[in-house]
Design a protein around this motif. Structure first.
Motif, PDB file in Angstrom:
ATOM      1  N   ASP A   1       0.846  -1.191   0.000  1.00 29.79           N
ATOM      2  CA  ASP A   1       0.000   0.000   0.000  1.00 29.79           C
ATOM      3  C   ASP A   1       0.889   1.252   0.000  1.00 29.79           C
ATOM      4  O   ASP A   1       2.090   1.177   0.235  1.00 29.79           O
ATOM      5  N   ARG A   2       0.290   2.391  -0.293  1.00 29.95           N
ATOM      6  CA  ARG A   2       1.049   3.621  -0.471  1.00 29.95           C
ATOM      7  C   ARG A   2       1.865   3.984   0.772  1.00 29.95           C
ATOM      8  O   ARG A   2       3.009   4.404   0.676  1.00 29.95           O
ATOM      9  N   LYS A   3       1.296   3.789   1.942  1.00 26.22           N
ATOM     10  CA  LYS A   3       2.008   4.133   3.180  1.00 26.22           C
ATOM     11  C   LYS A   3       3.298   3.325   3.317  1.00 26.22           C
ATOM     12  O   LYS A   3       4.345   3.863   3.670  1.00 26.22           O
ATOM     13  N   GLU A   4       3.224   2.035   3.024  1.00 29.60           N
ATOM     14  CA  GLU A   4       4.415   1.186   3.113  1.00 29.60           C
ATOM     15  C   GLU A   4       5.430   1.518   2.019  1.00 29.60           C
ATOM     16  O   GLU A   4       6.629   1.507   2.248  1.00 29.60           O
ATOM     17  N   ARG A   5       4.939   1.790   0.825  1.00 30.79           N
ATOM     18  CA  ARG A   5       5.834   2.157  -0.286  1.00 30.79           C
ATOM     19  C   ARG A   5       6.605   3.421   0.029  1.00 30.79           C
ATOM     20  O   ARG A   5       7.747   3.582  -0.376  1.00 30.79           O
ATOM     21  N   LEU A   6       5.957   4.335   0.722  1.00 36.11           N
ATOM     22  CA  LEU A   6       6.575   5.628   1.009  1.00 36.11           C
ATOM     23  C   LEU A   6       7.272   5.668   2.368  1.00 36.11           C
ATOM     24  O   LEU A   6       7.747   6.727   2.779  1.00 36.11           O
ATOM     25  N   ASN A   7       7.361   4.540   3.033  1.00 37.60           N
ATOM     26  CA  ASN A   7       8.059   4.477   4.315  1.00 37.60           C
ATOM     27  C   ASN A   7       9.513   4.919   4.124  1.00 37.60           C
ATOM     28  O   ASN A   7      10.257   4.330   3.339  1.00 37.60           O
ATOM     29  N   GLN A   8       9.892   5.956   4.840  1.00 34.46           N
ATOM     30  CA  GLN A   8      11.220   6.564   4.676  1.00 34.46           C
ATOM     31  C   GLN A   8      12.343   5.567   4.946  1.00 34.46           C
ATOM     32  O   GLN A   8      13.310   5.487   4.188  1.00 34.46           O
TER      33      GLN A   8
END
Length: 176
Positions: free
Chosen positions: A27-34
């Protein structure tokens, strides 16, 4: 830093594409995890040191963010990005006809600002001139067109509240 960026750009581009492909099912949140992004890119730039390495990795991390949000934005229908009244919809439509003919065009938003039509978009450099000309044409038309009904209108209001309206829709509500 620019010479280093020029040398590293092909690797960066390849790695960003690889990261996006390997995380496509997240999901987007995991993909964008810094942390996830940093851990992915850091090992590929061991040949760099210190601030140079940190800067190149941060450029990769930002490019991932940009591409993920661009995909989200491109998938959102144009109608969901338009927040002006019906009178300006034909102006937005004419702009979109020109815009969609340009490579890389994505509408970010269309709405009223300071009494005129504000169009926010992204476009590849090749089509930028055509988009800017269409944007200017739409803005000029908007300050002569009632935002509510599309009839001839004028910019009204001398305070922070400015609207372009015809006489019927202004109804003496704006100080001229």
């Amino acid at each position: 830093m620019q010479p280093v960026l020029a040398v590293e750009r092909p690797l960066m581009k390849t790695l960003v594409a690889e990261y996006l492909a390997t995380t496509a099912d997240l999901d987007r949140k995991e993909r964008l995890n810094q942390d996830r992004r940093k851990q992915f890119f850091l090992p590929h730039f061991q040949h760099l040191t210190g601030i140079t390495r940190a800067w190149i990795v941060s450029q990769c991390v930002m490019e991932v963010s940009r591409q993920v949000y661009d995909q989200l934005e491109a998938a959102t229908p144009d109608a969901d990005k338009i927040s002006c009244d019906d009178g300006w919809l034909p102006l937005v439509d004419r702009f979109l006809i020109v815009g969609h003919k340009q490579p890389g065009f994505v509408l970010k938003s269309a709405g009223e600002k300071w009494g005129g039509l504000e169009l926010r978009y992204r476009c590849d450099p090749v089509g930028l001139e055509a988009c800017r000309a269409a944007e200017k044409e739409a803005f000029v038309a908007s300050i002569e067109t009632c935002e509510k009904c599309g009839a001839p209108g004028r910019l009204r209001g001398k305070t922070q509240w400015r609207k372009t309206l015809c006489d019927v829709h202004a109804d003496n509500r704006y100080d001229d």
